[in-house]
Design an enzyme around this catalytic site. Structure first.
Site, PDB file in Angstrom:
ATOM      1  N   ARG A 234      53.231  25.384  63.166  1.00  0.00           N
ATOM      2  CA  ARG A 234      51.900  25.518  62.921  1.00  0.00           C
ATOM      3  C   ARG A 234      51.186  23.930  62.530  1.00  0.00           C
ATOM      4  O   ARG A 234      51.928  23.280  61.843  1.00  0.00           O
ATOM      5  CB  ARG A 234      51.624  26.290  61.658  1.00  0.00           C
ATOM      6  CG  ARG A 234      52.102  27.795  61.887  1.00  0.00           C
ATOM      7  CD  ARG A 234      50.838  28.467  62.725  1.00  0.00           C
ATOM      8  NE  ARG A 234      50.907  29.853  63.029  1.00  0.00           N
ATOM      9  CZ  ARG A 234      51.492  30.489  64.122  1.00  0.00           C
ATOM     10  NH1 ARG A 234      51.978  29.534  65.005  1.00  0.00           N
ATOM     11  NH2 ARG A 234      51.585  31.617  64.347  1.00  0.00           N
ATOM     12  N   GLU A 263      42.003  24.546  65.925  1.00  0.00           N
ATOM     13  CA  GLU A 263      42.558  24.649  67.401  1.00  0.00           C
ATOM     14  C   GLU A 263      41.206  25.828  67.824  1.00  0.00           C
ATOM     15  O   GLU A 263      41.019  26.606  67.524  1.00  0.00           O
ATOM     16  CB  GLU A 263      43.711  25.454  67.528  1.00  0.00           C
ATOM     17  CG  GLU A 263      44.865  24.924  67.146  1.00  0.00           C
ATOM     18  CD  GLU A 263      46.300  25.421  67.204  1.00  0.00           C
ATOM     19  OE1 GLU A 263      47.175  24.726  67.382  1.00  0.00           O
ATOM     20  OE2 GLU A 263      46.116  26.767  67.313  1.00  0.00           O
ATOM     21  N   HIS A 288      48.680  23.992  72.348  1.00  0.00           N
ATOM     22  CA  HIS A 288      49.153  25.277  71.963  1.00  0.00           C
ATOM     23  C   HIS A 288      49.947  26.074  73.061  1.00  0.00           C
ATOM     24  O   HIS A 288      49.383  27.202  73.174  1.00  0.00           O
ATOM     25  CB  HIS A 288      48.191  26.050  71.005  1.00  0.00           C
ATOM     26  CG  HIS A 288      48.924  26.655  70.121  1.00  0.00           C
ATOM     27  ND1 HIS A 288      48.485  27.200  68.856  1.00  0.00           N
ATOM     28  CD2 HIS A 288      50.129  27.711  70.284  1.00  0.00           C
ATOM     29  CE1 HIS A 288      49.143  28.075  68.263  1.00  0.00           C
ATOM     30  NE2 HIS A 288      50.263  28.194  69.079  1.00  0.00           N
TER      31      HIS A 288
END
Length: 321
Positions: A234, A263, A288
């Site tokens: 994270r 994000e 990601h």
């Protein structure tokens, strides 16, 4: 049961959703759903599938037919679990699907760093090898992972997969105890010792109040100047400005990030801006995608199917509320 997938666009096209169709009466796929669209799209749904769409208390109050939320991910921070429980809405998530994918990502990035393979490929494509006086063209140095120490924080499904791969390359693995723990379990080392001794630190822990901003200027100062930091967990585990400063001053050799605290990130994000401008050349960031092999994505959809079957048969699995 009527089922709505609110953000199927977070998955690659070409995946098989037929198993979900077979266990629901009607399945509607939406690429993405904005907050203002949730109620209109889900008002008749008995089952909602969501990856990142937020379902807060106010939204759940306006969905009287809803009986099951299937989170197509492990994290459930986008769901108000207490509100769901009060309304007798079951919430199930997906877990233990990404270990092989993330381990492969971690070592893909490490191979790029230690092997310099892109440069060596380019040396041939550019004709540089053809003009070499020696039979081999060394150019960029190659270093071995064997003998390096990999420190892991977070030893669940993913951390264990990364450790397994590391041992296959004859790396030493240090499993860190929780940072706030007063005792160290057998087979682990203290968090501080892991930071001090690891050549590579890989983060695989959850984001909690105790871990947010965990990697700050003090923690970075504990690491070797030659060490590498990897984060596939994270983004808010890391203090952005502290990391940017550590990389610029060579207090830290290199960082590999697949997650950020925002994000998608704005172009002004201190780490993104530094990488794009070349101001922080010892930084690699991807969007990601460490979890997102085709196989891992399909495993998630298969788990969602199993969660729906469990609900339909009264044998819930992967329940989180």
């Amino acid at each position: 049961m009527t089922t709505v997938f609110l953000d199927y666009g977070t998955f690659n096209s070409g995946l098989d959703v037929n198993s979900i169709r077979q266990v629901t009466e009607k399945l509607t796929l939406h690429e993405f759903t904005q907050p203002a669209e949730v109620i209109s799209r889900a008002q008749h749904a008995e089952i909602i599938i969501t990856n990142k769409v937020v379902l807060d208390a106010e939204t759940l109050a306006k969905l009287p037919k809803l009986k099951l939320i299937c989170v197509a991910a492990t994290g459930t921070n986008n769901i108000d679990l207490d509100a769901a429980k009060q309304r007798q809405i079951e919430v199930c998530h997906a877990k233990n699907y990404a270990g092989p994918a993330i381990a492969q990502y971690v070592f893909s990035q490490l191979f790029k760093r230690f092997q310099n393979i892109e440069q060596h490929n380019y040396n041939v494509a550019s004709g540089k090898w053809s003009t070499s006086q020696a039979f081999c063209l060394h150019d960029q140095p190659i270093n071995e992972l064997a003998g390096k120490t990999l420190g892991i924080l977070g030893y669940g499904h993913i951390g264990q997969a990364v450790a397994k791969a590391a041992r296959a390359f004859d790396m030493k693995v240090l499993i860190a105890e929780r940072p706030d723990s007063q005792t160290v379990r057998e087979g682990r080392v203290s968090f501080d010792d892991m930071l001090a001794y690891a050549d590579i630190v890989s983060l695989h822990c959850s984001s909690t109040p105790a871990t947010q901003g965990l990697i700050n200027s003090d923690r970075l100062a504990q690491m070797k100047p030659s060490s590498i930091l990897i984060n596939t967990a994270r983004g808010d585990l890391i203090d952005n400005n502290a990391l940017a400063n550590a990389l610029r001053t060579q207090q830290l050799s290199y960082a590999i990030l697949d997650v950020l605290d925002q994000e998608p990130p704005p172009s002004s994000h201190p780490l993104v801006a530094g990488m794009v401008s070349g101001d922080i050349p010892n930084l690699a960031i991807t969007g990601h995608i460490a979890w997102a092999s085709q196989q891992a994505q399909q495993r998630i959809l298969n788990i969602v199917t199993a969660n729906i079957v469990g609900f339909n048969t009264g044998k819930l699995i992967n329940k989180v509320n």
